[in-house]
Design an enzyme around this catalytic site. Structure first.
Site, PDB file in Angstrom:
ATOM      1  N   GLU A   1     -13.404 -44.450  21.384  1.00 25.70           N
ATOM      2  CA  GLU A   1     -13.370 -45.729  21.903  1.00 25.70           C
ATOM      3  C   GLU A   1     -11.874 -45.994  22.803  1.00 25.70           C
ATOM      4  O   GLU A   1     -11.139 -44.979  22.700  1.00 25.70           O
ATOM      5  CB  GLU A   1     -13.215 -46.817  20.687  1.00 25.70           C
ATOM      6  CG  GLU A   1     -14.491 -46.973  19.913  1.00 25.70           C
ATOM      7  CD  GLU A   1     -14.658 -48.131  19.110  1.00 25.70           C
ATOM      8  OE1 GLU A   1     -13.313 -48.554  18.722  1.00 25.70           O
ATOM      9  OE2 GLU A   1     -15.708 -48.717  18.541  1.00 25.70           O
TER      10      GLU A   1
ATOM     11  N   HIS B   1     -11.364 -59.774  23.443  1.00 26.54           N
ATOM     12  CA  HIS B   1     -12.387 -58.987  23.715  1.00 26.54           C
ATOM     13  C   HIS B   1     -13.111 -58.991  24.976  1.00 26.54           C
ATOM     14  O   HIS B   1     -13.156 -60.064  25.430  1.00 26.54           O
ATOM     15  CB  HIS B   1     -13.128 -58.823  22.578  1.00 26.54           C
ATOM     16  CG  HIS B   1     -14.239 -57.372  22.723  1.00 26.54           C
ATOM     17  ND1 HIS B   1     -14.931 -57.011  23.724  1.00 26.54           N
ATOM     18  CD2 HIS B   1     -14.097 -56.451  21.735  1.00 26.54           C
ATOM     19  CE1 HIS B   1     -15.313 -55.599  23.191  1.00 26.54           C
ATOM     20  NE2 HIS B   1     -14.833 -55.425  22.088  1.00 26.54           N
TER      21      HIS B   1
ATOM     22  N   ARG C   1      -7.751 -53.040  25.815  1.00 28.53           N
ATOM     23  CA  ARG C   1      -8.679 -54.196  25.791  1.00 28.53           C
ATOM     24  C   ARG C   1      -7.815 -55.210  26.477  1.00 28.53           C
ATOM     25  O   ARG C   1      -8.699 -55.995  27.482  1.00 28.53           O
ATOM     26  CB  ARG C   1      -8.785 -54.856  24.377  1.00 28.53           C
ATOM     27  CG  ARG C   1      -9.789 -54.014  23.768  1.00 28.53           C
ATOM     28  CD  ARG C   1     -10.312 -54.490  22.451  1.00 28.53           C
ATOM     29  NE  ARG C   1     -11.097 -53.751  21.867  1.00 28.53           N
ATOM     30  CZ  ARG C   1     -11.482 -53.898  20.691  1.00 28.53           C
ATOM     31  NH1 ARG C   1     -11.108 -54.392  19.626  1.00 28.53           N
ATOM     32  NH2 ARG C   1     -12.510 -52.999  20.184  1.00 28.53           N
TER      33      ARG C   1
ATOM     34  N   HIS D   1     -10.762 -62.341  19.840  1.00 25.61           N
ATOM     35  CA  HIS D   1     -11.416 -61.510  19.027  1.00 25.61           C
ATOM     36  C   HIS D   1     -10.607 -61.287  17.588  1.00 25.61           C
ATOM     37  O   HIS D   1     -11.168 -61.155  16.528  1.00 25.61           O
ATOM     38  CB  HIS D   1     -11.579 -60.048  19.657  1.00 25.61           C
ATOM     39  CG  HIS D   1     -12.442 -59.107  18.944  1.00 25.61           C
ATOM     40  ND1 HIS D   1     -13.723 -59.507  18.745  1.00 25.61           N
ATOM     41  CD2 HIS D   1     -12.053 -57.703  18.673  1.00 25.61           C
ATOM     42  CE1 HIS D   1     -14.065 -58.158  17.989  1.00 25.61           C
ATOM     43  NE2 HIS D   1     -13.304 -57.316  18.019  1.00 25.61           N
TER      44      HIS D   1
ATOM     45  N   ARG E   1      -3.773 -54.672  19.106  1.00 26.19           N
ATOM     46  CA  ARG E   1      -4.624 -53.652  17.981  1.00 26.19           C
ATOM     47  C   ARG E   1      -5.443 -52.488  18.550  1.00 26.19           C
ATOM     48  O   ARG E   1      -5.955 -52.738  19.715  1.00 26.19           O
ATOM     49  CB  ARG E   1      -5.438 -54.179  17.136  1.00 26.19           C
ATOM     50  CG  ARG E   1      -6.351 -53.577  16.356  1.00 26.19           C
ATOM     51  CD  ARG E   1      -7.464 -54.480  15.726  1.00 26.19           C
ATOM     52  NE  ARG E   1      -8.288 -54.846  16.559  1.00 26.19           N
ATOM     53  CZ  ARG E   1      -9.732 -54.843  16.713  1.00 26.19           C
ATOM     54  NH1 ARG E   1     -10.321 -54.328  15.456  1.00 26.19           N
ATOM     55  NH2 ARG E   1     -10.444 -55.177  17.530  1.00 26.19           N
TER      56      ARG E   1
HETATM   57  C1  LIG Z   1     -17.879 -59.293  16.220  1.00 19.28           C
HETATM   58  C2  LIG Z   1     -16.860 -58.269  15.615  1.00 19.28           C
HETATM   59  C3  LIG Z   1     -16.683 -56.974  15.689  1.00 19.28           C
HETATM   60  C4  LIG Z   1     -15.683 -56.574  15.292  1.00 19.28           C
HETATM   61  N1  LIG Z   1     -15.817 -54.956  15.224  1.00 19.28           N
HETATM   62  C5  LIG Z   1     -14.988 -54.271  14.628  1.00 19.28           C
HETATM   63  C6  LIG Z   1     -15.066 -52.742  14.760  1.00 19.28           C
HETATM   64  O1  LIG Z   1     -15.955 -52.083  15.027  1.00 19.28           O
HETATM   65  N2  LIG Z   1     -13.910 -52.152  13.897  1.00 19.28           N
HETATM   66  C7  LIG Z   1     -12.775 -52.609  13.327  1.00 19.28           C
HETATM   67  O2  LIG Z   1     -12.063 -51.968  12.877  1.00 19.28           O
HETATM   68  N3  LIG Z   1     -12.802 -54.052  13.418  1.00 19.28           N
HETATM   69  C8  LIG Z   1     -13.754 -54.775  13.893  1.00 19.28           C
HETATM   70  N4  LIG Z   1     -13.422 -56.072  14.093  1.00 19.28           N
HETATM   71  C9  LIG Z   1     -12.250 -56.698  13.408  1.00 19.28           C
HETATM   72  C10 LIG Z   1     -12.634 -56.634  11.741  1.00 19.28           C
HETATM   73  O3  LIG Z   1     -14.287 -56.858  11.580  1.00 19.28           O
HETATM   74  C11 LIG Z   1     -11.798 -57.715  11.241  1.00 19.28           C
HETATM   75  O4  LIG Z   1     -10.415 -57.596  11.593  1.00 19.28           O
HETATM   76  C12 LIG Z   1     -11.975 -57.394   9.681  1.00 19.28           C
HETATM   77  O5  LIG Z   1     -13.173 -57.051   9.319  1.00 19.28           O
HETATM   78  C13 LIG Z   1     -11.195 -58.580   8.855  1.00 19.28           C
HETATM   79  O6  LIG Z   1     -11.567 -58.374   7.508  1.00 19.28           O
HETATM   80  P1  LIG Z   1     -11.015 -59.365   6.545  1.00 19.28           P
HETATM   81  O7  LIG Z   1     -11.382 -58.759   5.226  1.00 19.28           O
HETATM   82  O8  LIG Z   1      -9.329 -59.379   6.906  1.00 19.28           O
HETATM   83  O9  LIG Z   1     -11.540 -60.788   6.829  1.00 19.28           O
HETATM   84  P2  LIG Z   1     -13.058 -61.435   6.919  1.00 19.28           P
HETATM   85  O10 LIG Z   1     -14.165 -60.099   7.012  1.00 19.28           O
HETATM   86  O11 LIG Z   1     -13.045 -62.208   8.007  1.00 19.28           O
HETATM   87  O12 LIG Z   1     -13.139 -61.935   5.643  1.00 19.28           O
HETATM   88  C14 LIG Z   1     -12.494 -63.036   5.238  1.00 19.28           C
HETATM   89  C15 LIG Z   1     -13.337 -63.710   3.963  1.00 19.28           C
HETATM   90  O13 LIG Z   1     -12.428 -64.850   3.531  1.00 19.28           O
HETATM   91  C16 LIG Z   1     -13.202 -65.924   3.297  1.00 19.28           C
HETATM   92  N5  LIG Z   1     -12.363 -67.075   3.178  1.00 19.28           N
HETATM   93  C17 LIG Z   1     -11.738 -67.635   4.551  1.00 19.28           C
HETATM   94  N6  LIG Z   1     -10.917 -68.643   4.400  1.00 19.28           N
HETATM   95  C18 LIG Z   1     -10.991 -68.669   3.021  1.00 19.28           C
HETATM   96  C19 LIG Z   1     -10.917 -69.956   2.372  1.00 19.28           C
HETATM   97  N7  LIG Z   1     -10.018 -71.037   2.305  1.00 19.28           N
HETATM   98  N8  LIG Z   1     -11.153 -69.836   0.736  1.00 19.28           N
HETATM   99  C20 LIG Z   1     -11.869 -69.011   0.377  1.00 19.28           C
HETATM  100  N9  LIG Z   1     -12.407 -67.739   0.912  1.00 19.28           N
HETATM  101  C21 LIG Z   1     -11.857 -67.939   2.297  1.00 19.28           C
HETATM  102  C22 LIG Z   1     -14.139 -65.795   4.182  1.00 19.28           C
HETATM  103  O14 LIG Z   1     -15.414 -66.460   3.322  1.00 19.28           O
HETATM  104  C23 LIG Z   1     -14.401 -64.245   4.024  1.00 19.28           C
HETATM  105  O15 LIG Z   1     -15.195 -63.875   2.718  1.00 19.28           O
HETATM  106  C24 LIG Z   1     -14.664 -56.981  14.619  1.00 19.28           C
HETATM  107  C25 LIG Z   1     -14.580 -58.178  14.658  1.00 19.28           C
HETATM  108  C26 LIG Z   1     -15.636 -59.075  14.922  1.00 19.28           C
HETATM  109  C27 LIG Z   1     -15.481 -60.601  14.706  1.00 19.28           C
END
Ligand SMILES: Cc1cc2nc3c(=O)[nH]c(=O)nc-3n(C[C@H](O)[C@H](O)[C@H](O)COP(=O)(O)OP(=O)(O)OC[C@H]3O[C@@H](n4cnc5c(N)ncnc54)[C@H](O)[C@@H]3O)c2cc1C
Length: 581
Positions: A135, A251, A297, A362, A397
């Site tokens: 990547e 992105h 990016r 993103h 990032r």
């Molecule tokens: C389309 C896309 C593609 C991506 N591709 C990649 C990739 O290939 N590789 C990579 O490393 N990263 C990638 N990323 C980034 C990565 O996915 C995210 O940074 C990472 O998954 C974030 O994980 P997280 O657990 O912190 O949050 P999230 O996965 O966003 O989870 C957040 C959680 O918190 C909960 N929540 C939020 N607010 C509240 C609240 N007030 N009360 C209760 N629950 C709440 C939500 O319901 C959810 O369950 C991508 C992001 C996107 C959007």
């Protein structure tokens, strides 16, 4: 006229909770807020003698993690090493990474990948070995993947493991509103939340915020609708130190077609050889950077933004093209089945025509300041994943480091020591005093209030995209800050805000209103979006230089004096000490 009542009554141990779901669970050892990769993995790693509550405002299968496509980085190839991974991460982070934390991330990466494989994550293989792709800005092929739905594969596996665990109680459709701090010690002792049309208080010895990013504050974003920056807003309001909020990764390649959402076309597509081209088929990104499509990016996003400025296209729909045809058709089929399918749905045949793409918000590099053990500046409060600022990403990032960060730092929760013994102020009836009676609102007032909230929810992301998007400058930022302050004041005077913001600790409320759950969610997300918009705009105005994901038209160069973090606590902005790495 119909009167709609918010009734209010004091909390007693679990009185309001639908007993089928939360019976006897008003208190937890650890409450994890968020069930993306960070929250799920942390819950699994917490010692299994602890009683863990895992709350999510949706259900377990919806998160940004679930949408992750490209993959997860780890230096496992024979020609790779954690040291090279560190160097690439530091390079992308543009001087603001914390070297010690990056070294920890890169060193733990292979261990965590092994653990994911053990748990059952089926990464793609090349013969018997784990398959690796390249990547942008990685010097080696080090990105593990499961076709182009890596996140789904990871989340499905982690969810299955969580549901097997006796000590983890999952509470879906529960929206954390605020932290609940002990007024004497300042220690976090729980949260309050909306659940099934009610406000409830949950007590815990430790609270972990893993609520993901805040992409919804921008009109153009690849993030799901739940990414409203709740964790950062909640922690900031409680006085936690937040950091580097101006740094947002845009992105370069989100699908841009009228009617379609901004579906991400993964970086991996360019890694496998796709070309970014203009109307005439010219690979214009080489005009901006020698690495062309594989430049970092922010550089590619700005190249597209600058290129589009030279055309007369409408900025809302302006796009360039991503051409997959240089990739062998078999490879496209094998690696990008989801992209093929989604594009097909929008009438694009990726084998024969290029995809219209433009940049979109993103990933949010900034977040709640944490240390290697995920501790924040508030005792008893931890933060993880995209909502945290661990020091791994700096000003920008490196692709595929965020899922990795979720698991590496999630694993750190195995070391959590919670205080033993009984909790202070056990919840008993005698603790409660009655709060004034019902609050009455006419139906028309309720509807006009909802209208106002909806308007803010529509206008705010447009303003932030325009003034704090890919290119920023002082004047636009100041105008936007002033507007956000006006909206914040209007929001605070809404009857629902007046009522909820004055609700004392340990008092609960129940809403017998049409559409209560949806409306309360809209209210709480709008409140958080206003707060994070304010924080991003003010932080972007504070940093008078360009670096990583923060680009100022009026200060287009990096400034060595700004090789420092932006620290925010309440309404105080400051610069950290100078960083060397
Ligand atoms: C389309 C896309 C593609 C991506 N591709 C990649 C990739 O290939 N590789 C990579 O490393 N990263 C990638 N990323 C980034 C990565 O996915 C995210 O940074 C990472 O998954 C974030 O994980 P997280 O657990 O912190 O949050 P999230 O996965 O966003 O989870 C957040 C959680 O918190 C909960 N929540 C939020 N607010 C509240 C609240 N007030 N009360 C209760 N629950 C709440 C939500 O319901 C959810 O369950 C991508 C992001 C996107 C959007």
């Amino acid at each position: 006229m119909m009167n709609l009542a918010f009734s209010i009554f004091p909390l007693s141990p679990c009185p309001l909770v639908p007993l089928s779901q939360l019976n006897n669970l008003c208190q937890f050892d650890v409450l994890v807020v968020g069930a993306g990769a960070a929250g799920l993995y942390a819950a699994l790693c917490l010692p299994d003698h602890l009683r863990v509550g895992l709350i999510t405002k949706d259900n377990l299968s919806l998160s940004a993690s679930d949408w992750a496509q490209g993959g997860i980085a780890a230096a496992i190839a024979p020609d790779d090493s954690p040291l090279l991974h560190v160097e690439d991460t530091l390079q992308a982070g543009a001087g603001l990474c914390d070297r010690e934390v990056v070294e920890f991330l890169a060193k733990q990466a292979p261990v965590c990948i092994h653990s994911l494989v053990e748990m059952g994550v089926a990464f793609d293989r090349h013969n018997k070995d784990l398959a690796l792709t390249l990547e942008a800005a990685h010097s080696r092929r080090r990105v593990l993947h499961a076709a182009d739905t890596t996140g789904r594969q990871v989340i499905a596996t982690l969810t299955a493991r969580v549901l097997e665990r006796q000590n983890i109680q999952v509470i879906p459709q529960a929206i954390a509103l605020n932290l609940w701090l002990d007024p004497e010690t300042g220690r976090c002792q729980g949260i309050n939340l909306f659940h099934q049309g009610q406000v409830l208080w949950l007590r815990a010895k430790a609270v972990v915020l893993a609520t993901g990013g805040g992409g919804q504050v921008f009109a153009q974003t690849t993030n799901p609708s739940l990414s409203t920056g709740d964790g950062v807003a909640i922690a900031w309001r409680a006085g936690a130190i937040v950091r580097d909020l101006e740094f947002v990764q845009f992105h370069p390649t989100a699908l841009t077609k009228p009617g379609a959402y901004r579906f991400l076309i993964s970086e991996a597509v360019r890694g496998e050889g796709a070309h970014l081209i203009d109307e005439r088929g010219r690979r214009f990104t080489f005009d901006y950077h020698p690495a062309g499509e594989l430049a970092p990016r922010d550089v590619v996003s700005r190249a597209i933004f600058s290129y589009l400025q030279t055309t007369s296209a409408d900025p809302a729909t302006a796009h360039v093209w991503l051409d997959l045809r240089p990739i062998p058709a078999d490879k496209i089929r094998q690696r990008f089945p989801n992209i093929i399918q989604v594009c097909q749905h929008w009438g694009i045949d990726v084998f024969h025509q290029p995809i219209p793409v433009a940049p979109a918000a993103h990933y949010w590099m900034g977040g709640i300041l944490t240390d290697l053990m995920n501790r924040t500046s508030i005792p008893g409060l931890y933060a993880l994943g995209e909502t945290a600022s661990t020091g791994v990403h700096g000003a920008n990032r490196l692709a595929s480091n965020s899922l990795l960060e979720c698991v590496v730092f999630g694993a750190q929760m195995a070391n959590l020591l919670v205080e033993g013994g009984s909790m202070k102020d056990e919840l008993t009836e005698s603790n409660f005093s009655l709060y004034p009676l019902s609050f009455i609102l006419s139906e028309s007032d309720w509807l006009s209030q909802q209208e106002k909230i909806k308007l803010i929810r529509e206008d705010l992301p447009r303003l932030v995209w325009q003034c704090a998007g890919i290119c920023r400058e002082q004047k636009g930022l100041e105008v936007a800050i002033a507007q956000v302050k006006i909206w914040q004041q209007e929001f605070a005077t809404l009857p629902l805000s007046q009522y909820l913001l004055k609700l004392p600790p340990l008092h609960s409320a129940s809403f017998d209103l049409p559409d209560a759950e949806q409306q309360l969610r809209l209210w709480s997300e709008t409140r958080n979006l206003l707060d994070i918009a304010y924080l991003i705009l003010k932080s972007a105005a504070f940093r008078t230089e360009s670096r990583g994901g923060h680009y100022r038209l009026d200060y287009p160069q990096p400034d060595i004096n700004w090789q420092a973090h932006t620290l925010v606590q309440y309404d105080n902005w400051s610069k950290s000490e100078f960083l060397t790495n």
